[in-house]
Design a protein around this motif. Structure first.
Motif, PDB file in Angstrom:
ATOM      1  N   ILE A  23       0.844  -1.187   0.000  1.00 22.44           N
ATOM      2  CA  ILE A  23       0.000   0.000   0.000  1.00 22.44           C
ATOM      3  C   ILE A  23       0.881   1.239   0.000  1.00 22.44           C
ATOM      4  O   ILE A  23       1.705   1.429   0.893  1.00 22.44           O
ATOM      5  N   ALA A  24       0.705   2.088  -1.014  1.00 24.93           N
ATOM      6  CA  ALA A  24       1.435   3.351  -1.090  1.00 24.93           C
ATOM      7  C   ALA A  24       0.842   4.326  -0.082  1.00 24.93           C
ATOM      8  O   ALA A  24      -0.380   4.420   0.066  1.00 24.93           O
ATOM      9  N   VAL A  25       1.712   5.049   0.604  1.00 28.73           N
ATOM     10  CA  VAL A  25       1.294   6.116   1.511  1.00 28.73           C
ATOM     11  C   VAL A  25       2.058   7.351   1.044  1.00 28.73           C
ATOM     12  O   VAL A  25       3.277   7.406   1.172  1.00 28.73           O
ATOM     13  N   SER A  26       1.341   8.309   0.466  1.00 28.84           N
ATOM     14  CA  SER A  26       2.040   9.432  -0.155  1.00 28.84           C
ATOM     15  C   SER A  26       1.342  10.756   0.094  1.00 28.84           C
ATOM     16  O   SER A  26       0.119  10.824   0.115  1.00 28.84           O
ATOM     17  N   GLY A  27       2.144  11.776   0.274  1.00 28.08           N
ATOM     18  CA  GLY A  27       1.638  13.135   0.382  1.00 28.08           C
ATOM     19  C   GLY A  27       1.490  13.766  -0.990  1.00 28.08           C
ATOM     20  O   GLY A  27       0.889  14.821  -1.137  1.00 28.08           O
ATOM     21  N   ALA A  28       2.028  13.121  -2.006  1.00 30.38           N
ATOM     22  CA  ALA A  28       1.919  13.626  -3.377  1.00 30.38           C
ATOM     23  C   ALA A  28       0.573  13.204  -3.941  1.00 30.38           C
ATOM     24  O   ALA A  28       0.352  12.039  -4.227  1.00 30.38           O
ATOM     25  N   VAL A  29      -0.313  14.148  -4.057  1.00 32.38           N
ATOM     26  CA  VAL A  29      -1.653  13.823  -4.554  1.00 32.38           C
ATOM     27  C   VAL A  29      -1.847  14.383  -5.964  1.00 32.38           C
ATOM     28  O   VAL A  29      -2.936  14.758  -6.350  1.00 32.38           O
ATOM     29  N   MET A  30      -0.750  14.410  -6.717  1.00 30.28           N
ATOM     30  CA  MET A  30      -0.819  14.879  -8.085  1.00 30.28           C
ATOM     31  C   MET A  30      -1.667  13.924  -8.910  1.00 30.28           C
ATOM     32  O   MET A  30      -1.747  12.728  -8.608  1.00 30.28           O
ATOM     33  N   LYS A  31      -2.262  14.477  -9.953  1.00 33.60           N
ATOM     34  CA  LYS A  31      -3.045  13.646 -10.859  1.00 33.60           C
ATOM     35  C   LYS A  31      -2.134  12.559 -11.432  1.00 33.60           C
ATOM     36  O   LYS A  31      -1.022  12.823 -11.836  1.00 33.60           O
ATOM     37  N   GLY A  32      -2.593  11.345 -11.394  1.00 37.53           N
ATOM     38  CA  GLY A  32      -1.827  10.241 -11.934  1.00 37.53           C
ATOM     39  C   GLY A  32      -0.965   9.508 -10.922  1.00 37.53           C
ATOM     40  O   GLY A  32      -0.389   8.475 -11.240  1.00 37.53           O
TER      41      GLY A  32
END
Length: 120
Positions: free
Chosen positions: A79-88
């Protein structure tokens, strides 16, 4: 369960949330440590940050998926946990073999849904 996260504050927060759900976890500080832990442990799920020093979550996932395929092992949920919520971003994560995606800041209800979906 294995948590791969380089930020100590995020480690503490995620460990606390998982503990509230009755889930214990080991912690790796980057993808290189995460890969080592995965190779030497018996985990049912990996939560990983995507952007870390040494080996990032993307590369760690690629390496795990390559080794699983070579050994004909069942894929572990990653499961990815990321603060980058960019499209794609979510599409990128799934294209390299991650199973699901959580956005930071992670809410307890979101991590609960992920655990119900992927963690036995």
């Amino acid at each position: 369960m294995l948590l791969v996260e380089d930020n100590p504050l995020n480690q503490k927060l995620l460990k606390s949330q998982l503990a509230r759900l009755g889930v214990n976890c080991d912690v790796a500080n980057n993808g290189e440590e995460g890969l080592y832990c995965w190779r030497n442990g018996h985990y049912k799920l990996i939560l990983t940050d995507c952007h870390m020093p040494e080996i990032d979550g993307y590369e760690m996932t690629r390496l795990i998926r390559t080794e699983e395929a070579a050994a004909e092992r069942e894929p572990i949920p990653i499961i990815a946990v990321s603060g980058a919520v960019m499209k794609g971003e979510k599409a990128l994560c799934t294209s390299i073999g991650m199973s699901d995606f959580l956005s930071k800041p992670v809410k307890l209800c979101d991590i609960k849904q992920i655990m119900e979906r992927w963690y036995e």
